[in-house]
Scaffold this motif. Structure first.
Motif, PDB file in Angstrom:
ATOM      1  N   ALA A 326       0.819  -1.213   0.000  1.00 43.01           N
ATOM      2  CA  ALA A 326       0.000   0.000   0.000  1.00 43.01           C
ATOM      3  C   ALA A 326       0.851   1.261   0.000  1.00 43.01           C
ATOM      4  O   ALA A 326       0.453   2.281  -0.564  1.00 43.01           O
ATOM      5  CB  ALA A 326      -0.930  -0.006   1.214  1.00 43.01           C
ATOM      6  N   ARG A 332       1.774   3.219  -6.720  1.00 42.30           N
ATOM      7  CA  ARG A 332       0.826   4.332  -6.785  1.00 42.30           C
ATOM      8  C   ARG A 332       1.057   5.166  -8.051  1.00 42.30           C
ATOM      9  O   ARG A 332       0.111   5.606  -8.696  1.00 42.30           O
ATOM     10  CB  ARG A 332       0.938   5.192  -5.538  1.00 42.30           C
ATOM     11  CG  ARG A 332       0.451   4.475  -4.287  1.00 42.30           C
ATOM     12  CD  ARG A 332       0.114   5.400  -3.151  1.00 42.30           C
ATOM     13  NE  ARG A 332      -0.528   4.634  -2.086  1.00 42.30           N
ATOM     14  CZ  ARG A 332      -1.825   4.394  -2.012  1.00 42.30           C
ATOM     15  NH1 ARG A 332      -2.621   4.880  -2.940  1.00 42.30           N
ATOM     16  NH2 ARG A 332      -2.329   3.688  -1.022  1.00 42.30           N
ATOM     17  N   TRP A 337      -3.930   1.419  -7.714  1.00 41.23           N
ATOM     18  CA  TRP A 337      -5.084   1.458  -6.828  1.00 41.23           C
ATOM     19  C   TRP A 337      -6.218   2.292  -7.415  1.00 41.23           C
ATOM     20  O   TRP A 337      -5.984   3.245  -8.150  1.00 41.23           O
ATOM     21  CB  TRP A 337      -4.699   2.056  -5.473  1.00 41.23           C
ATOM     22  CG  TRP A 337      -3.548   1.361  -4.818  1.00 41.23           C
ATOM     23  CD1 TRP A 337      -2.265   1.796  -4.743  1.00 41.23           C
ATOM     24  CD2 TRP A 337      -3.580   0.097  -4.152  1.00 41.23           C
ATOM     25  NE1 TRP A 337      -1.484   0.889  -4.068  1.00 41.23           N
ATOM     26  CE2 TRP A 337      -2.262  -0.166  -3.696  1.00 41.23           C
ATOM     27  CE3 TRP A 337      -4.585  -0.834  -3.903  1.00 41.23           C
ATOM     28  CZ2 TRP A 337      -1.935  -1.326  -3.006  1.00 41.23           C
ATOM     29  CZ3 TRP A 337      -4.246  -1.985  -3.208  1.00 41.23           C
ATOM     30  CH2 TRP A 337      -2.952  -2.217  -2.769  1.00 41.23           C
ATOM     31  N   ARG A 339     -10.134   3.878  -5.840  1.00 38.17           N
ATOM     32  CA  ARG A 339     -10.926   4.073  -4.631  1.00 38.17           C
ATOM     33  C   ARG A 339     -12.250   3.353  -4.797  1.00 38.17           C
ATOM     34  O   ARG A 339     -13.020   3.634  -5.722  1.00 38.17           O
ATOM     35  CB  ARG A 339     -11.154   5.569  -4.389  1.00 38.17           C
ATOM     36  CG  ARG A 339      -9.873   6.349  -4.165  1.00 38.17           C
ATOM     37  CD  ARG A 339      -9.226   6.009  -2.838  1.00 38.17           C
ATOM     38  NE  ARG A 339      -9.940   6.584  -1.719  1.00 38.17           N
ATOM     39  CZ  ARG A 339      -9.752   6.235  -0.447  1.00 38.17           C
ATOM     40  NH1 ARG A 339      -8.896   5.273  -0.143  1.00 38.17           N
ATOM     41  NH2 ARG A 339     -10.416   6.824   0.505  1.00 38.17           N
ATOM     42  N   GLN A 340     -12.518   2.393  -3.916  1.00 34.55           N
ATOM     43  CA  GLN A 340     -13.716   1.562  -4.038  1.00 34.55           C
ATOM     44  C   GLN A 340     -14.573   1.693  -2.784  1.00 34.55           C
ATOM     45  O   GLN A 340     -14.128   1.358  -1.688  1.00 34.55           O
ATOM     46  CB  GLN A 340     -13.331   0.096  -4.254  1.00 34.55           C
ATOM     47  CG  GLN A 340     -14.536  -0.832  -4.381  1.00 34.55           C
ATOM     48  CD  GLN A 340     -14.144  -2.237  -4.775  1.00 34.55           C
ATOM     49  OE1 GLN A 340     -13.161  -2.449  -5.479  1.00 34.55           O
ATOM     50  NE2 GLN A 340     -14.909  -3.224  -4.343  1.00 34.55           N
ATOM     51  N   ASP A 349      -8.773   1.562  -0.765  1.00 29.56           N
ATOM     52  CA  ASP A 349      -7.968   1.373  -1.966  1.00 29.56           C
ATOM     53  C   ASP A 349      -8.054  -0.093  -2.374  1.00 29.56           C
ATOM     54  O   ASP A 349      -7.805  -0.992  -1.556  1.00 29.56           O
ATOM     55  CB  ASP A 349      -6.505   1.737  -1.706  1.00 29.56           C
ATOM     56  CG  ASP A 349      -6.292   3.236  -1.618  1.00 29.56           C
ATOM     57  OD1 ASP A 349      -7.113   3.987  -2.170  1.00 29.56           O
ATOM     58  OD2 ASP A 349      -5.310   3.663  -0.991  1.00 29.56           O
TER      59      ASP A 349
END
Length: 398
Positions: A326, A332, A337, A339-340, A349
């Motif tokens: 992460a 990144r 990732w 956003r969910q 993420d």
């Protein structure tokens, strides 16, 4: 990429990843669940450790970009609605026992995920994900020789089977485009899980032997040669190799000498011809090498060991946990990732891309569906009236 294609997924744990891949590629994936919810909704872990049909994190991870309706397939009305839905679809994915075996004759791609091959000696065996992984031979490569094998804490065979099912359906859809015929795709979860057994490290015990795959820990000249060593903030994987790969070991030894944890004489050993017939002498050299590497790595972070490996030309890789992944800036920057949203206003993420190119990237069209979220919408698309849908609901058919 798959815009315009519809996939029916008779939801089961082993079908969810296949449906996710196809949905992320742009297909309209319709999840068919029993009125009480698919088994995937009851898979731990749950959001904030509170159980509920819309709280399974496994469900949220593997069902985004899909639509869901409920159908009781044990009765004639549910079966009739399934046939009508299938008439609008390009492919059906289900787990054994198959309910839609007849549909491939209509031009549909029909994929069935089974625990074991339908024609093999274990076709009728009871199973769990762990027994499938064990039958695939994966545990022989995990853990230590003096204790029971280690298993990963996720349903590995289920996910391997889902990935293979997605590949099979894509190939069958391509063949259907070519010749117009329905294709049958059969996936064995046990055979799919065998893919994990192919990732064993290479090594050679003597210069005369060709490199071969083996367990993470092995013994050479009576000395245990580990593939994983602890560092300051976790573990790193290292490759101590001989024969044709001995140059890698020589460079790693030179690094340990520079770090002050290994005698310079050990870096001069010809690791390409190791071990020699003088087993006792070789054992002493190898023991010094292992302890020197252990000491050098123990005082450094994963990033520091990785940077040293890149600079000096040996094999060492950090074992990344989810917190490392992460925080990894490169992932990144590459857009790993997205956003969910889950439920209760929680947004996380999530890994974004099954595939990415200049002309295509995964987008979040909608989060994982709530139970029966799209039933009315999908039945309306089939031409049912509001009164007919209400009657189906009243009689627990949807």
């Amino acid at each position: 990429m798959l815009n315009g294609l519809r996939i029916l997924e008779l939801s089961a744990p082993s079908t969810m990843l296949a449906g996710l891949v196809l949905a992320d590629l742009g297909a309209d994936v319709v999840v068919v669940e029993p009125p009480g919810g698919a088994a995937g909704r009851r898979m731990a872990p749950f959001l904030h450790e509170r159980v509920g049909l819309d709280r399974s994190l496994a469900w949220h991870a593997l069902n985004r970009n899909k639509r869901s309706l409920t159908l009781d397939l044990d009765g004639p009305d549910g079966q009739d609605l399934l046939r009508r839905l299938a008439a609008t679809a390009d492919a059906v994915i289900e787990a054994a026992p198959a309910r839609c075996a007849h549909l491939a004759d209509t031009g549909l791609v029909h994929c069935v995920v089974r625990p074991f091959s339908a024609s093999g000696p274990k076709s009728g065996y009871a199973y769990t994900d762990r027994t499938l992984v064990a039958a695939a031979g994966v545990p022989q490569a995990t853990g230590d020789a003096d204790r029971a094998p280690l298993f990963v804490p996720i349903p590995q065979a289920m996910l391997e089977a889902g990935g293979e099912a997605a590949i099979g359906v894509l190939a069958a859809l391509a063949a259907r485009t070519r010749d117009g015929s329905g294709q049958r795709v059969a996936v064995s979860a046990r055979a799919a899980a065998m893919m994990s057994a192919f990732s064993l490290p290479y090594y050679a015990d003597t210069p005369e032997q060709p490199p071969r795959r083996g367990q993470a820990k092995r013994s050479v000249a009576g000395v245990e040669v580990p593939s994983f060593l602890p560092c300051r903030d976790g573990y790193v994987q290292v490759s101590v190799a001989f024969g044709g790969f001995g140059g890698i070991t020589a460079r790693m030894a030179a690094w340990a000498v520079a770090a002050g944890t290994l005698d310079a004489a050990i870096a001069e050993v010809d690791w390409t011809r190791f071990p020699t017939e003088d087993t006792a002498h070789c054992a002493g050299q190898l023991r010094q090498l292992v302890e020197g590497l252990r000491s050098a790595i123990a005082t450094r972070t994963k990033d520091e060991v990785g940077e040293a490996a890149r600079r000096h030309g040996f094999f060492a890789a950090p074992l990344m946990d989810m917190a490392d992944i992460a925080a990894f800036e490169q992932y990144r920057e590459r857009g790993l990732w997205l956003r969910q949203p889950l439920i209760d206003g929680v947004v996380v993420d999530a890994p974004a891309h099954v595939v990415r190119s200049d002309s295509f990237a995964t987008t979040l069209r909608h989060p994982a569906p709530r139970l029966s979220e799209h039933t009315q919408e999908l039945l309306t698309e089939l031409g049912l009236s509001a009164d007919e849908i209400q009657a189906l609901f009243t009689h627990a058919i949807v």
